[in-house]
Write a protein that holds these residues in place. Sequence first.
Motif, short mmCIF file in Angstrom:
data_model
loop_
_atom_site.label_atom_id
_atom_site.label_comp_id
_atom_site.label_asym_id
_atom_site.label_seq_id
_atom_site.Cartn_x
_atom_site.Cartn_y
_atom_site.Cartn_z
N GLU A 1 1.08 -1.33 0.19
CA GLU A 1 0.26 0.11 0.31
C GLU A 1 0.90 1.48 0.05
N SER A 2 2.23 1.36 0.62
CA SER A 2 2.66 2.15 0.60
C SER A 2 3.39 2.85 -0.66
N VAL A 3 4.03 2.09 -1.40
CA VAL A 3 4.50 2.29 -2.34
C VAL A 3 3.30 2.20 -3.25
N ALA A 4 2.49 2.19 -3.23
CA ALA A 4 1.59 2.63 -4.25
C ALA A 4 0.52 4.16 -3.72
N GLN A 5 0.98 4.32 -3.07
CA GLN A 5 0.33 5.79 -2.82
C GLN A 5 1.63 6.31 -3.00
N LYS A 6 2.41 5.97 -3.05
CA LYS A 6 3.85 7.19 -3.12
C LYS A 6 3.93 7.06 -5.07
N ILE A 7 3.47 5.78 -5.29
CA ILE A 7 3.11 6.17 -6.86
C ILE A 7 1.93 7.40 -6.97
N ALA A 8 1.39 7.16 -6.67
CA ALA A 8 -0.19 8.38 -6.59
C ALA A 8 0.29 9.50 -6.35
N ASP A 9 1.35 9.61 -5.60
CA ASP A 9 1.66 10.78 -5.02
C ASP A 9 2.42 11.85 -6.46
N THR A 10 3.04 10.50 -7.02
CA THR A 10 3.48 11.37 -7.43
C THR A 10 3.24 11.96 -8.43
N LEU A 11 2.25 12.20 -9.37
CA LEU A 11 1.04 13.35 -9.97
C LEU A 11 1.15 14.72 -8.95
#
Length: 257
Positions: free
Chosen positions: A17-27
Amino acid sequence: MTVKAKKHLGQHFLNDESVAQKIADTLSLQGYQNVLEIGPGMGVLTKYLVKKNITTYVIEIDPESVTYLKANYLNLAPRILEQDFLKYDLNTVFKNQPFAIIGNFPYNISSQIVFKALKMRNQIPEFSGMFQKEVAQRICSKEGSKIYGILSVLTQAFYEAEYLFTVPPNVFSPPPKVDSGVLRLTRKEDFSLPCDETLFFKVVKTGFQQRRKTLRNSLKTFNLSDNLKANSIFGKRPEQLSVQEFIKLTQLIAEDS
């Protein structure tokens, strides 16, 4: 229900989940209202995108994943496109409006995804996501590097490319055999080329097809004049040229013909 990862689709489901959130936050969410996620699978990244102040669309070729998403993301259902990203006309949905691209991209088509995005660069101010680490590094690499190539030059002609972080295999199911890398592409303020665009693409691709040769040899098919071939730039190999030098090379070839 869970979705079984399918080898022929290059599926490796992210389960951290933390990696998924980090990717989403790249935008950055700047300059567009819509975002398109490619290959959402069971929606681990989608979950964080739909919380943001943008309209999320997802495109997914796997019918089993589509069924899962429709059952678990009811509000998203009208914006789930059961299509092949590489073949689908995205303006059926976006009508020439700008949109960002994001995703944990299937390794086997990740370069093709970038090439399609480059064709639609007028509409894509931002692009981020996860690739095989080596591909992400190649896209972001600079001249002089062994991995610098066609993908690096063509992407960096229009976008600022940043390698953000590495993701280990153990956060996927099934785990891939290699590390993954997350990058962000931010379109340049002025992304028009000061040379013939079609010729630029052709020069870059032809040059790198024989990357060990000097440009004098690898660009023989252009039937260049002896006068032009005497220019010192032709004594270099393609990986020694920056994007700006490739633009300059294209201008020289255009003037010569």
